[in-house]
Design an enzyme around this catalytic site. Sequence first.
Site, mmCIF file in Angstrom:
data_model
loop_
_atom_site.group_PDB
_atom_site.id
_atom_site.type_symbol
_atom_site.label_atom_id
_atom_site.label_comp_id
_atom_site.label_asym_id
_atom_site.label_seq_id
_atom_site.Cartn_x
_atom_site.Cartn_y
_atom_site.Cartn_z
ATOM 1 N N LYS A 123 -104.474 77.281 -36.706
ATOM 2 C CA LYS A 123 -105.106 76.021 -37.116
ATOM 3 C C LYS A 123 -106.006 76.249 -38.332
ATOM 4 O O LYS A 123 -106.030 75.467 -39.264
ATOM 5 C CB LYS A 123 -105.951 75.462 -35.974
ATOM 6 C CG LYS A 123 -105.149 74.885 -34.833
ATOM 7 C CD LYS A 123 -106.118 74.245 -33.843
ATOM 8 C CE LYS A 123 -105.416 73.889 -32.565
ATOM 9 N NZ LYS A 123 -106.345 73.549 -31.500
ATOM 10 N N HIS A 160 -72.597 77.573 -20.131
ATOM 11 C CA HIS A 160 -71.630 77.458 -21.224
ATOM 12 C C HIS A 160 -72.291 77.806 -22.538
ATOM 13 O O HIS A 160 -71.812 77.411 -23.607
ATOM 14 C CB HIS A 160 -71.047 76.049 -21.228
ATOM 15 C CG HIS A 160 -70.396 75.727 -19.915
ATOM 16 N ND1 HIS A 160 -69.067 75.982 -19.677
ATOM 17 C CD2 HIS A 160 -70.929 75.262 -18.758
ATOM 18 C CE1 HIS A 160 -68.806 75.641 -18.413
ATOM 19 N NE2 HIS A 160 -69.905 75.219 -17.841
ATOM 20 N N GLU A 186 -99.482 80.147 -22.839
ATOM 21 C CA GLU A 186 -100.820 79.946 -23.401
ATOM 22 C C GLU A 186 -101.881 80.526 -22.459
ATOM 23 O O GLU A 186 -102.949 80.928 -22.894
ATOM 24 C CB GLU A 186 -101.076 78.452 -23.657
ATOM 25 C CG GLU A 186 -102.025 78.224 -24.811
ATOM 26 C CD GLU A 186 -102.197 76.767 -25.187
ATOM 27 O OE1 GLU A 186 -102.357 75.923 -24.299
ATOM 28 O OE2 GLU A 186 -102.187 76.467 -26.392
HETATM 29 O O1 LIG Z 1 -105.711 67.650 -26.106
HETATM 30 P P1 LIG Z 1 -106.052 68.230 -27.418
HETATM 31 O O2 LIG Z 1 -107.505 68.564 -27.534
HETATM 32 O O3 LIG Z 1 -105.599 67.344 -28.530
HETATM 33 O O4 LIG Z 1 -105.312 69.580 -27.544
HETATM 34 C C1 LIG Z 1 -103.916 69.684 -27.569
HETATM 35 C C2 LIG Z 1 -103.506 71.136 -27.542
HETATM 36 O O5 LIG Z 1 -104.110 71.730 -28.666
HETATM 37 C C3 LIG Z 1 -104.341 73.098 -28.746
HETATM 38 O O6 LIG Z 1 -103.504 73.639 -29.689
HETATM 39 C C4 LIG Z 1 -104.392 73.914 -27.494
HETATM 40 O O7 LIG Z 1 -103.929 75.208 -27.729
HETATM 41 C C5 LIG Z 1 -103.630 73.300 -26.366
HETATM 42 O O8 LIG Z 1 -104.012 73.943 -25.176
HETATM 43 C C6 LIG Z 1 -103.920 71.831 -26.265
HETATM 44 O O9 LIG Z 1 -103.258 71.299 -25.165
#
Ligand SMILES: O=P(O)(O)OC[C@H]1O[C@H](O)[C@H](O)[C@@H](O)[C@@H]1O
Length: 607
Positions: free
Chosen positions: A520, A415, A386
């Site tokens: 997303k 294995h 990331e």
């Molecule tokens: O901690 P949050 O805001 O819920 O985010 C959780 C995750 O979501 C995203 O997809 C980011 O790409 C991550 O870097 C992050 O750790």
Amino acid sequence: MASISGICSSSPTLNHHNHSTPKRRRTPLLPSFPKPLPPRSLAREAPTQLSAITKPLHTNLESDPRALWLRYVDWLYQHKELGLYLDVSRVGFSDDFIRQMEPRFEAALRAMEELENGAIANPDERRMVGHYWLRDSTRSPTSFLKSQIDNTLDAICTFANDVVTGKIKPPSSPEGRFTQILSVGIGGSALGPQFVAEALAPDNPPLKIRFIDNTDPAGIDHQIAQLGPELASTLVIVISKSGGTPETRNGLLEVQKAFREAGLNFPKQGVAITQENSLLDNTARIEGWLARFPMFDWVGGRTSEMSAVGLLPAALQSIDIKEMLAGAALMDEANRNTVIRNNPAALLALCWYWATDGVGSKDMVILPYKDSLLLFSRYLQQLVMESLGKEFDLDGNRVNQGISVYGNKGSTDQHAYIQQLREGVHNFFVTFIEVLRDRPPGHDWELEPGVTCGDYLFGMLQGTRSALYANNRESITVTVQEVTPRSVGALIALYERAVGIYASLVNINAYHQPGVEAGKKAAGEVLALQKRVLAVLNEASCKEPVEPLTLEEVADRCHAPEDIEMIYKIIAHMAANDRALIAEGNCGSPRSIKVFLGECNVDELYA
Ligand SMILES: O=P(O)(O)OC[C@H]1O[C@H](O)[C@H](O)[C@@H](O)[C@@H]1O
């Protein structure tokens, strides 16, 4: 009505989704396939903005045992206080390569220094990058940040102590104290705590930890079912930096439902770890949850293990968090050394650059020979990929950077896929993680004359390292004495810094993740389309007689003919979950199906 066949299921169901006004969409949700790219050349071109570094196309690794031993001794890095070694002798970089890289390293180490001093090291998000201050708050650029760090650490220690000793109790548990932790979070809000729990939790921790790190309903049901009556003595820690991640919200809603059904008072067992004033923070405050701990704007999710995200769950499992912090702080100090060979993170970054040509041309295979470090590779996968997997560099050039990371553990993997590493496609370099102490003192025994079980593990590691090298496969070895809070803290700090340095070497921003947003956003669009499909189906299902629709008819009525494939997938998913009925045909031949809802939702119709 005809019955259902194919992959679709049959029982009718009610749907309660809101009606949204259909809008004509221009971009299909499933884009057509791009044209195949021409085959990638073996040596990819270096990023355009940086001067090219000369490296022979095929590395001739040293094969004379004496010369190899000298290289080993010459390059071996040792951190005495941490009992940590780094062996880079099985990576074939040359003195000439190092000379060429030196100016870049100077710049990278300067950039790290500026970052630690509070520069805006994440320019896109206009943020400081401060995870290093978490283990040495005296390095924070302001006294306010220092007190935030110190106060949070104190609050974590006090709360964990009160929970473990039973001073803070669940309201209605016969046990009289909390016995379980259910951690709800994803990505950086899960991977660190998972790795650390697996590595360091004692066999019988005061609170056992479980994780909900997905929006998979069956996975969530499984975790809740496993808790059984102990739900009454479960501390639910909801972790989300942004406080608005859908998977985490869903996990929370599912857990809250389970609490309601069990007649339990969720707020008295709920803890939030999130940024101040986030949706999660406001919910926890308004509902009066048991506790709230801050996440800071200047700590990224994937580097948050030493914040409340990692420290609170660890402390509740009686893992010595101050030792984790001390290990990380010692490693950070070592990584400030400006001489490459004396700086373990710089050495790692150097090897990565050499092995991958600075363009990710080889994958990083992480092989810890210790069961408790099983999740290290998964943890590093997010940290490295990331951070480094970026389309554009800091000057806006398209570079498509990154290094792929995978791995599991040795000797288990010998294995399985190590066959390919030894003999197959040469597209990787290995990092062995070696742990010298096999077992706690006094427990060892010889299962055959002169040989213990741990000797086998040692032999397997050394044998694999030699066998890979003999076939020109490069490897790094990181050695620690034992898996302790101190060494785990040091390992995390080592890789965090190596990623930061490498990112500077290839001129990218390691601290944002713009690519994640695309998936997303697309998921949100799919759900919005599903609501429109439901509204259309509901309208047709409320007619007398019911009017089953073909996929084309649904797509037309949704004003989304270009999204017919996604509409098919939505319907097949709903049918598999008894939320839509297939009147005719089957999902195996999409053109044949006619679909309706088992019941008409009149309220929805007039909503
Ligand atoms: O901690 P949050 O805001 O819920 O985010 C959780 C995750 O979501 C995203 O997809 C980011 O790409 C991550 O870097 C992050 O750790």
